[in-house]
Design a protein around this motif. Sequence first.
Motif, mmCIF file in Angstrom:
data_model
loop_
_atom_site.group_PDB
_atom_site.id
_atom_site.type_symbol
_atom_site.label_atom_id
_atom_site.label_comp_id
_atom_site.label_asym_id
_atom_site.label_seq_id
_atom_site.Cartn_x
_atom_site.Cartn_y
_atom_site.Cartn_z
ATOM 1 N N ALA A 1 10.692 -0.338 -6.462
ATOM 2 C CA ALA A 1 9.235 -0.332 -6.330
ATOM 3 C C ALA A 1 8.570 -0.667 -7.667
ATOM 4 N N LYS A 2 9.080 -0.078 -8.752
ATOM 5 C CA LYS A 2 8.530 -0.380 -10.078
ATOM 6 C C LYS A 2 8.812 -1.824 -10.458
ATOM 7 N N ARG B 1 9.097 -4.353 -8.443
ATOM 8 C CA ARG B 1 8.170 -5.192 -7.684
ATOM 9 C C ARG B 1 6.776 -5.168 -8.303
ATOM 10 N N GLN B 2 6.315 -3.988 -8.701
ATOM 11 C CA GLN B 2 4.984 -3.875 -9.304
ATOM 12 C C GLN B 2 4.889 -4.716 -10.575
ATOM 13 N N GLU C 1 4.939 -8.399 -9.736
ATOM 14 C CA GLU C 1 3.647 -8.776 -9.153
ATOM 15 C C GLU C 1 2.589 -8.941 -10.231
ATOM 16 N N ARG C 2 2.569 -8.030 -11.213
ATOM 17 C CA ARG C 2 1.604 -8.148 -12.312
ATOM 18 C C ARG C 2 1.815 -9.450 -13.069
ATOM 19 N N ASP D 1 3.522 -4.739 2.081
ATOM 20 C CA ASP D 1 3.215 -5.641 0.977
ATOM 21 C C ASP D 1 3.744 -7.050 1.203
ATOM 22 N N LYS E 1 1.062 -9.662 0.697
ATOM 23 C CA LYS E 1 0.737 -9.861 -0.719
ATOM 24 C C LYS E 1 1.812 -10.699 -1.393
ATOM 25 N N THR E 2 3.069 -10.395 -1.086
ATOM 26 C CA THR E 2 4.168 -11.169 -1.656
ATOM 27 C C THR E 2 4.061 -12.629 -1.245
#
Length: 283
Positions: A136-137, A139-140, A143-144, A167, A170-171
């Motif tokens: 999860a981290k 991916r975050q 994404e940033r 998500d 968004k991806t």
Amino acid sequence: MTRCAGGARWIARGIAGGFVATLLLPVTAAPARAQSADLVLCDRIAADPADPDKPAGVRGVAEIAPADVETAIRYCRNAAGSRRAIYALGRAYAANKQPAEAIAAFRKAADKGSTSAMVELGVAYASGAGVARDDAKARQLFERAAEAGNPRGVSNLAALGGGAPADAGKTRALLAKGADTNAEAQYQLGMMLAEGVGGPKDDVAARALFEKAAAQGHPAALERMGAFAQSGRGGTQDSGAAKAFYEKAAALGNADAAAALKRANCQFAIKDKQGRLVTNLCF
């Protein structure tokens, strides 16, 4: 008040019944601050060629030479007011087998807005290298970086796949941003379109994306082009083109393409009484 040449101004002001002239010099822009010698040397031996923060005149190095690692640590640490120097310092620590120090530097650079550092931290979380694994981290962080336009952020986000249903949309949108030139983004977005993940299913658009990625030598995209051409999915059916795509993908090590070629040469299946495959007859 009167003006002088060059824009200076004389201002007459009264003091104790008289006048005193005061010269006000024109305000000029401060000269551009020169880069420190430490930053110049840090760039020369430790800059990442793919770092968007890297100045155009700096070539960068794909890997820091072993003989330069200690020097890179010294100069990049001295130039640590620059976020690209902090990121380069993390690269130098990583090359020196100091993962904790590398992670700390990447974290600091990412906090300052370095998208390359975000990507490196994401890779660490995705692989569990130096930190507890946390998809999860990862991916975050990807994404940033992707939202800021970093190509590696896009491709690494793509490598994580479509993600959770919440998500996936968004991806898909982020992959679309990088799909103009990035082969991995083209392939992963094509897969999402082909499977209807994160939005409507679109075989024609998926095939077009696979074709773009295949033209750049992407093995999995070549395999998908083979499958789509073989079945006529999303466009024209063409067995000859399918075989050519499979051969190119297999030559690049794609196991699915190699299996597809084998099936094409071994079309007749021998099955037992229960209908289970025993072997294939090859000609």
